[in-house]
Design a protein around this motif. Structure first.
Motif, short mmCIF file in Angstrom:
data_model
loop_
_atom_site.label_atom_id
_atom_site.label_comp_id
_atom_site.label_asym_id
_atom_site.label_seq_id
_atom_site.Cartn_x
_atom_site.Cartn_y
_atom_site.Cartn_z
N GLU A 60 0.83 -1.20 0.00
CA GLU A 60 0.00 0.00 0.00
C GLU A 60 0.86 1.25 0.00
O GLU A 60 2.02 1.24 0.44
CB GLU A 60 -0.92 0.02 1.22
CG GLU A 60 -0.19 0.02 2.56
CD GLU A 60 -1.13 -0.10 3.75
OE1 GLU A 60 -2.22 -0.69 3.60
OE2 GLU A 60 -0.76 0.40 4.83
N TYR A 68 -3.70 3.23 0.52
CA TYR A 68 -4.30 2.77 -0.73
C TYR A 68 -3.57 1.50 -1.18
O TYR A 68 -2.35 1.50 -1.32
CB TYR A 68 -4.16 3.84 -1.83
CG TYR A 68 -4.89 5.12 -1.54
CD1 TYR A 68 -6.16 5.36 -2.07
CD2 TYR A 68 -4.30 6.10 -0.73
CE1 TYR A 68 -6.82 6.55 -1.80
CE2 TYR A 68 -4.97 7.29 -0.47
CZ TYR A 68 -6.23 7.50 -1.00
OH TYR A 68 -6.89 8.68 -0.74
N LYS A 69 -4.31 0.42 -1.39
CA LYS A 69 -3.73 -0.82 -1.85
C LYS A 69 -3.27 -0.69 -3.31
O LYS A 69 -4.02 -0.17 -4.15
CB LYS A 69 -4.74 -1.97 -1.74
CG LYS A 69 -5.04 -2.40 -0.31
CD LYS A 69 -3.79 -3.04 0.33
CE LYS A 69 -4.10 -3.55 1.73
NZ LYS A 69 -2.87 -4.13 2.37
N ILE A 70 -2.07 -1.17 -3.58
CA ILE A 70 -1.53 -1.08 -4.94
C ILE A 70 -0.60 -2.26 -5.19
O ILE A 70 0.13 -2.69 -4.29
CB ILE A 70 -0.80 0.27 -5.15
CG1 ILE A 70 -0.48 0.50 -6.64
CG2 ILE A 70 0.47 0.36 -4.30
CD1 ILE A 70 -0.07 1.93 -6.95
N SER A 104 -6.69 3.22 -6.05
CA SER A 104 -5.38 2.77 -5.57
C SER A 104 -4.31 3.87 -5.65
O SER A 104 -3.23 3.72 -5.06
CB SER A 104 -4.90 1.56 -6.38
OG SER A 104 -4.79 1.88 -7.75
N TYR A 105 -4.64 4.96 -6.34
CA TYR A 105 -3.69 6.06 -6.53
C TYR A 105 -4.52 7.33 -6.69
O TYR A 105 -5.08 7.58 -7.77
CB TYR A 105 -2.84 5.78 -7.78
CG TYR A 105 -1.88 6.88 -8.18
CD1 TYR A 105 -0.75 7.15 -7.42
CD2 TYR A 105 -2.11 7.63 -9.33
CE1 TYR A 105 0.13 8.16 -7.80
CE2 TYR A 105 -1.23 8.62 -9.72
CZ TYR A 105 -0.11 8.89 -8.94
OH TYR A 105 0.76 9.88 -9.33
#
Length: 291
Positions: A60, A68-70, A104-105
């Motif tokens: 994240e 935010y998960k990425i 996510s971004y």
């Protein structure tokens, strides 16, 4: 959908998924230089890394105290680009922010990748535009994989990387998961230009270098006339990688690297982060010459 660029001596094929180069071959006689994507080793061929390089700690990024998960290397390589301009020898692809990327971004952007084929040289240019009302932060990297050996009867130990400038390079190591930078390092080159290749050098994962002087690297053999020359601008860092014993080598100019395994900061504090003001753009370039 794939687009094929043609010159008198070469063909390049690009997929709208990731705007990824999936083939670059010489003609007469035909010979392929880009890795096939065989899942036995790695399904990638030449993905773009955006908006992060490598892994983020805990999978994240943090922006304004929100997580935010990425995924590793960001989402551009798994995203459909739009082909916005084309001819027989060039193609321009665009990826723009949407609800999925914002999850996510949390920044608004346009990412353009332009391909131009000139004889046996393929020129790639990258442009990131800030279409947000705030500064945006990102990393950007390349990941082309070249068949190696380039001749059927050769071996990896026949090959070496030739740097255009004399280099003092310190290798950064990844942790046991092969995702985050561990803090371990060791010298690799000391005022030298030649890096011999072997499968054993990848036993602990990718070779990662910060602040490389050279802007040109050649993949050459002691026994073959075939070679690949990679020239780049706007990418000060470098990754060299292969899955252990794989028949290809990745030469990866980057702007930024993966997180340290102790990193707890926000996105804007990541190594090599690019800070782009509203309305501004960032450009970099890569060219691949096959011989």
């Amino acid at each position: 959908m794939n687009k094929i660029l043609r010159s008198s001596s070469a063909e390049a094929e690009i997929n709208t998924l990731g705007a990824e180069l999936i083939s670059f071959r010489k003609l007469d006689p035909e010979f392929e230089y880009i890795w096939s994507g065989d899942a036995t080793y790695w399904t990638g061929r030449s993905p773009v890394l955006f908006p992060i390089i490598g892994a983020a700690r805990n999978g994240e990024i943090k922006v304004d105290n929100k997580a935010y998960k990425i995924g590793n290397h960001g989402f551009a390589r798994r995203s459909e680009f739009t082909l916005v301009q084309e001819s027989d020898t060039h193609a321009v692809y665009r990826l723009s922010y949407d609800e999925k990327t914002l999850a996510s971004y949390p920044f608004k952007f346009n990412l353009y990748i332009t391909y131009k084929l000139n004889a046996s040289t393929l020129e790639l240019s990258y442009r990131v535009e800030n279409s947000d009302e705030q500064d945006i932060f990102f990393q950007l990297g390349t990941h082309p994989a070249f068949n190696c050996p380039l001749d059927d009867n050769g071996s990896l130990s026949d090959y070496y990387l030739e740097f255009a400038e004399s280099e003092n390079l310190e290798r950064l190591f990844l942790n046991s998961d092969g995702l985050l930078i561990s803090g371990k390092s060791e010298p690799v080159l000391k005022q030298e230009t030649i890096l011999p290749l072997s499968h054993e050098m990848f036993a602990e994962g990718a070779l990662i270098f910060r602040n490389v002087n050279s802007r040109k690297i050649s993949l050459r053999s002691k026994h073959s006339a075939k070679s690949v020359v990679v020239t780049y601008k706007g990418f000060p860092d470098l990754g060299i990688w292969q899955p252990l014993n794989a028949p290809f080598i990745c030469i990866e100019p980057w702007q930024g690297v993966a997180d340290m395994d102790v990193f707890e900061g926000e996105l804007q504090a990541k190594e090599g982060i690019i800070n782009l003001e509203p309305g501004a753009s960032f450009t970099s370039s890569l060219s691949i010459e096959i011989n």
